[in-house]
Design a protein around this motif. Structure first.
Motif, short mmCIF file in Angstrom:
data_model
loop_
_atom_site.label_atom_id
_atom_site.label_comp_id
_atom_site.label_asym_id
_atom_site.label_seq_id
_atom_site.Cartn_x
_atom_site.Cartn_y
_atom_site.Cartn_z
N HIS A 103 -0.69 4.07 2.10
CA HIS A 103 -1.20 3.38 3.30
C HIS A 103 -2.73 3.32 3.29
O HIS A 103 -3.35 3.27 4.35
N ASN A 104 -3.30 3.31 2.11
CA ASN A 104 -4.75 3.19 1.95
C ASN A 104 -5.05 1.83 1.31
O ASN A 104 -4.34 1.42 0.38
N PRO A 105 -6.09 1.12 1.75
CA PRO A 105 -6.36 -0.22 1.21
C PRO A 105 -6.76 -0.23 -0.26
O PRO A 105 -6.85 -1.31 -0.87
N ASN A 106 -7.00 0.95 -0.85
CA ASN A 106 -7.38 1.04 -2.26
C ASN A 106 -6.22 1.48 -3.16
O ASN A 106 -6.40 1.69 -4.36
N TYR A 107 -5.04 1.62 -2.59
CA TYR A 107 -3.88 2.12 -3.33
C TYR A 107 -3.37 1.10 -4.36
O TYR A 107 -3.48 -0.11 -4.16
N ASP A 108 -2.78 1.61 -5.44
CA ASP A 108 -1.98 0.78 -6.35
C ASP A 108 -0.97 1.69 -7.03
O ASP A 108 -1.27 2.83 -7.39
N ALA A 134 0.81 -1.22 0.00
CA ALA A 134 0.00 0.00 0.00
C ALA A 134 0.84 1.26 0.00
O ALA A 134 0.32 2.35 0.19
N CYS A 135 2.14 1.12 -0.21
CA CYS A 135 3.02 2.29 -0.23
C CYS A 135 3.85 2.35 -1.51
O CYS A 135 4.68 3.24 -1.67
#
Length: 394
Positions: free
Chosen positions: A365-370, A97-98
């Motif tokens: 650090h967001n669960p929707n990140y890519d 997430a980073c």
């Protein structure tokens, strides 16, 4: 010259994303990196900082003792991914997430180009794939295991993706770039009693309330207003029943600063406030303060060198001044030991995400990140330009 085929590197990035590994557990990731580098005839050293990988690209255009390090972190975060696209995490509670998966891909892309061009430059490029940035202090552990003695380099540089900045733009600043990261735990001990008979006890809850309020006066009244600092109380735990005055209360949180002098001041004043506030109410206190990462402070000459490389790759309009953030980075340990700079590449606003991404924002650090795979060629171009320009100096 035809543009390089980056599809294998996109596949590697997505493979790493699908198989995230937490700090000091990056065995599969390290295997993949080492295997890829070896396939390009790049010598590899393994094991620094437990799972770290160092690739060595030696220029053959002449003799030179000049050398620099390029660093990519490779660990994931202990969180559950909300995306459902094909390369989403296959391990519950672990997620890239980073963008460390993307950092690895950009540095691998640069490694491939550098080894193809090594007959056009002299000197050495060390490719530093670092474990355990997310709280494990992998940079510190690589140094302790001999990174800078086994691989003597003049400077080291690190790049991170930055959501919200236009994709492919760059930013850097001199001096403080990221803050120190520190944690505190304060345990107050009073005397439990019936809530209807509070005079028979010593209630630690109002002591905690006074303490939390007083901590903010350190920021507003003890340090200089021009010195940045944040004291965040993020947890207060006390009690088990509504009709019982508890024996104990625990306060936890974080402190962020850009300088160690300000950090010293805040730790001292917090300890004094905790001790004397507890004493004023007849309670006792245990004060714990843990320093995790120091502030990330770019060396001026190296930061300006990076800025010129950015302009050469992306132009003036896409090269920006980075606004320092109170987030933290263990690249700070590298910069305490060696000259260098830490900088960012824009990751965009999330429009790059494939079908099946979560509904939330594409933030770190967001669960929707890519990570944005479109950055791989631009990030690699900057790494290559930076390395070649550095090695070409007198």
């Amino acid at each position: 010259m035809n543009a390089p085929d980056l599809s294998p590197l996109v596949a590697i990035r997505r493979d790493i994303h699908a198989h995230p590994e937490l700090c000091f557990e990056e065995v599969r990731t390290a295997d993949l990196i080492a295997r890829t580098l070896a396939g390009w005839d790049i010598p590899v050293h393994r094991g620094l900082g437990t799972t770290g990988v160092v690739g060595i690209v030696q220029g053959t255009a002449g003799e030179s003792s000049r050398a620099l390090g390029l660093r990519a972190d490779m660990d994931a975060l202990p969180m559950t991914e909300h995306n459902t696209f094909a390369h989403a995490s296959r391990h519950a509670g672990k997620m890239h997430a980073c963008g460390h998966d993307g950092h690895v891909a950009m540095l691998l892309a640069a490694a491939q180009q550098l080894v193809q061009q090594r007959d056009t430059f002299a000197g050495t490029v060390y490719l530093v794939f670092q474990p355990a940035e997310e709280g494990g202090g992998g940079a510190r552990e690589m140094i302790a295991d001999g990174l800078f003695t086994q691989f003597p380099m003049d400077a080291i540089f690190g790049m991170h993706n930055w959501p919200g900045m236009r994709a492919g733009d760059f930013a850097v600043c001199s001096g403080p770039t990221m803050a120190s990261s520190n944690e505190f735990r304060i345990t107050l001990t009073g005397k439990g009693s019936h809530a209807a008979l509070p005079h028979n006890g010593i209630d630690p809850v109002p002591v905690a309330c006074q303490m939390v309020q007083a901590f903010q006066t350190i920021v507003t009244r003890n340090k200089k207003p021009t010195d940045a600092a944040v004291i965040s109380v993020t947890m207060i735990h006390a009690g088990e029943a509504t009709n019982v005055v508890p024996d104990h209360c625990e306060i936890q949180g974080t402190v962020r600063t850009f300088t160690l002098d300000v950090l010293d001041l805040i730790e001292r004043r917090m300890r004094e406030i905790a001790t004397h506030t507890a004493a004023a109410f007849g309670a006792t206190v245990q004060f714990e303060f843990h320093r995790n990462y120091p502030p990330t402070i770019n060396h001026r000459a190296e930061a300006e060198f990076v800025r010129e490389a950015m302009r050469a790759v992306a132009g003036d309009a896409r090269t920006h001044e980075f606004e320092p953030t109170m987030g933290a980075e263990d690249f700070s340990f590298f910069l305490q030991a060696k000259a260098g700079a830490y900088f960012v590449i824009g990751n965009g606003d999330g429009d790059h995400r494939a079908h099946g991404h979560g509904l939330g924002p594409c933030n770190l650090h967001n669960p929707n990140y890519d990570f944005n795979d479109g950055l791989i060629p631009q990030g690699a171009a900057l790494w290559v330009a930076l390395a070649r320009r550095w090695l070409a100096q007198d």
